[in-house]
Design an enzyme around this catalytic site. Structure first.
Site, PDB file in Angstrom:
ATOM      1  CG  ASN A   9     -10.429   5.573   2.108  1.00  0.00           C
ATOM      2  OD1 ASN A   9     -10.445   6.152   3.187  1.00  0.00           O
ATOM      3  ND2 ASN A   9     -10.924   4.349   1.929  1.00  0.00           N
ATOM      4  CD1 TRP A  10      -5.344  10.173   2.577  1.00  0.00           C
ATOM      5  CD2 TRP A  10      -5.366  11.793   4.121  1.00  0.00           C
ATOM      6  NE1 TRP A  10      -4.684  11.253   2.050  1.00  0.00           N
ATOM      7  CE2 TRP A  10      -4.686  12.268   2.994  1.00  0.00           C
ATOM      8  CE3 TRP A  10      -5.520  12.634   5.223  1.00  0.00           C
ATOM      9  CZ2 TRP A  10      -4.145  13.549   2.916  1.00  0.00           C
ATOM     10  CZ3 TRP A  10      -4.984  13.917   5.155  1.00  0.00           C
ATOM     11  CH2 TRP A  10      -4.301  14.366   4.017  1.00  0.00           C
ATOM     12  CE  LYS A  11      -8.246   2.124   2.791  1.00  0.00           C
ATOM     13  NZ  LYS A  11      -8.043   0.728   2.431  1.00  0.00           N
ATOM     14  CG  HIS A  93     -14.062   1.295   2.110  1.00  0.00           C
ATOM     15  ND1 HIS A  93     -13.396   0.235   2.679  1.00  0.00           N
ATOM     16  CD2 HIS A  93     -13.228   1.820   1.184  1.00  0.00           C
ATOM     17  CE1 HIS A  93     -12.194   0.139   2.121  1.00  0.00           C
ATOM     18  NE2 HIS A  93     -12.074   1.098   1.206  1.00  0.00           N
ATOM     19  CD  GLU A  95     -10.325  -0.897   4.553  1.00  0.00           C
ATOM     20  OE1 GLU A  95     -10.454   0.272   4.969  1.00  0.00           O
ATOM     21  OE2 GLU A  95      -9.389  -1.255   3.811  1.00  0.00           O
ATOM     22  CD  GLU A 166     -12.279   0.820  -3.087  1.00  0.00           C
ATOM     23  OE1 GLU A 166     -11.264   1.491  -3.290  1.00  0.00           O
ATOM     24  OE2 GLU A 166     -12.774   0.663  -1.961  1.00  0.00           O
ATOM     25  N   GLY A 172      -5.541  -3.055  -0.208  1.00  0.00           N
ATOM     26  CA  GLY A 172      -4.458  -3.095   0.764  1.00  0.00           C
ATOM     27  C   GLY A 172      -3.592  -4.346   0.677  1.00  0.00           C
ATOM     28  CB  SER A 215      -3.287  -2.783  -4.651  1.00  0.00           C
ATOM     29  OG  SER A 215      -3.519  -3.494  -3.444  1.00  0.00           O
ATOM     30  N   GLY A 236      -6.124   4.193  -1.592  1.00  0.00           N
ATOM     31  CA  GLY A 236      -5.925   4.062  -0.154  1.00  0.00           C
ATOM     32  C   GLY A 236      -4.485   4.339   0.225  1.00  0.00           C
ATOM     33  N   GLY A 237      -3.711   3.284   0.422  1.00  0.00           N
ATOM     34  CA  GLY A 237      -2.336   3.407   0.900  1.00  0.00           C
ATOM     35  C   GLY A 237      -1.504   4.457   0.168  1.00  0.00           C
TER      36      GLY A 237
HETATM   37  P1  PGA Z   1      -5.682   0.529  -1.167  1.00  0.00           P
HETATM   38  O1  PGA Z   1      -7.137   0.913  -0.620  1.00  0.00           O
HETATM   39  O2  PGA Z   1      -5.376   1.486  -2.283  1.00  0.00           O
HETATM   40  O3  PGA Z   1      -4.767   0.702   0.008  1.00  0.00           O
HETATM   41  O4  PGA Z   1      -5.769  -0.872  -1.658  1.00  0.00           O
HETATM   42  C1  PGA Z   1      -8.158   1.280  -1.496  1.00  0.00           C
HETATM   43  C2  PGA Z   1      -9.408   1.551  -0.744  1.00  0.00           C
HETATM   44  O5  PGA Z   1      -9.650   0.859   0.260  1.00  0.00           O
HETATM   45  O6  PGA Z   1     -10.189   2.453  -1.082  1.00  0.00           O
END
Ligand code: PGA
Length: 264
Positions: A9-11, A93, A95, A166, A172, A215, A236-237
């Site tokens: 997930n590159w956001k 998600h 977010e 999640e 994050g 994370s 994500g990150g």
């Molecule tokens: P993260 O994000 O790995 O940066 O914690 C995961 C996600 O939001 O899918």
């Protein structure tokens, strides 16, 4: 057997100029036929990532989709618009729930649109920190899952539904859940899915992969993969770093082969 899935997930990162080379690099560093790989870049990078991934076996996913097919919704993207660009989509998600007010009811409608458009859904659920501190994490996740799936009494298995657990406090933050947290939530998710008419009868929920997200890095991912209920990760990150993705997918491949051998 449930597939092992690693979804990136590159956001809101990358541009059409750099997304293609990054996707290509990740694809070449993660070439493992036993792991289902998906990259979900921003909408404007979908075409370039699709082209960069052609022939690599890595699928392209969107990070969201609107709940309606078309209309006066400035700035939004509908499921039919993704035809030819993406074959997967992330839904619900945290977010989006947090920053754009998405509710379970809304995510439920997005799920309908995704299925109609033959987009494979990665449905995200996860408790807030306050839920966990109050010991109500199972209740929170169960409520989300039931709300998002309500009325979907068919087609979810055919649609290739994937659930990503999640915990919001782990996204994050560098503070991942424990593998035991993820395993017990995966069990709960399996139980709720078993009670949902998935279109091909009870007991079939076990074909729905449950991913862990929050994370995930190449260093902590191995612990999650030792849990039989965890079938991969939504990353994500770390998914923006080819080295990290190489480590994560390599570890996923080890588990995929071990599970296949164990199943005979
Ligand atoms: P993260 O994000 O790995 O940066 O914690 C995961 C996600 O939001 O899918």
């Amino acid at each position: 057997m449930r597939p092992i899935v690693i979804a990136a997930n590159w956001k809101m990162h990358t541009t059409p100029a750099d997304a293609g080379p990054l996707a290509a690099q990740i694809a070449s560093r993660t070439n493992d036929p036993d792991v289902v790989r998906v990259i979900c870049p921003p909408y404007v990078c979908l075409a370039t990532v699709r082209d960069a991934l052609a022939g690599t076996g890595v699928a392209v996913g969107a990070q969201n989709v609107h709940q309606d097919l078309a209309g006066a919704y400035t700035g939004e993207i509908s499921a039919p618009m993704l035809a030819g660009l993406a074959t997967w989509v992330i839904l619900g998600h945290s977010e989006r729930r947090r920053d754009f007010g998405e509710t379970d009811e809304l995510v439920n409608r997005k799920l309908t649109r995704a299925i109609e458009a033959h987009l494979r859904p990665i449905l995200c659920v996860g408790e807030q920190l306050a839920d966990r501190e109050a010991g109500r994490e199972a209740e929170a996740v169960e409520r989300q899952l039931r709300g998002c799936l309500k009325g979907h009494d068919g087609g979810l298995l055919e649609a290739g539904l994937v659930i990503a657990y999640e915990p919001v406090w782990a996204i994050g933050t560098g503070r991942s859940a424990t593998p035991a947290n993820a395993a017990s939530m995966s069990e709960l998710i399996g139980r709720v899915l078993d009670e949902t008419p998935l279109g091909v009868g009870r007991g079939t929920a076990h074909s729905v992969p449950v991913l862990y997200g929050g994370s995930v890095t190449s260093s902590n991912f191995g612990e999650f993969m030792t849990e039989p209920g965890v079938d991969g990760a939504l990353v994500g990150g770390a998914s923006l770093k080819p080295d990290e993705m190489a480590g994560i997918v390599a570890r996923a491949g080890v588990t995929a082969r071990a599970r296949r051998d164990a199943a005979g």
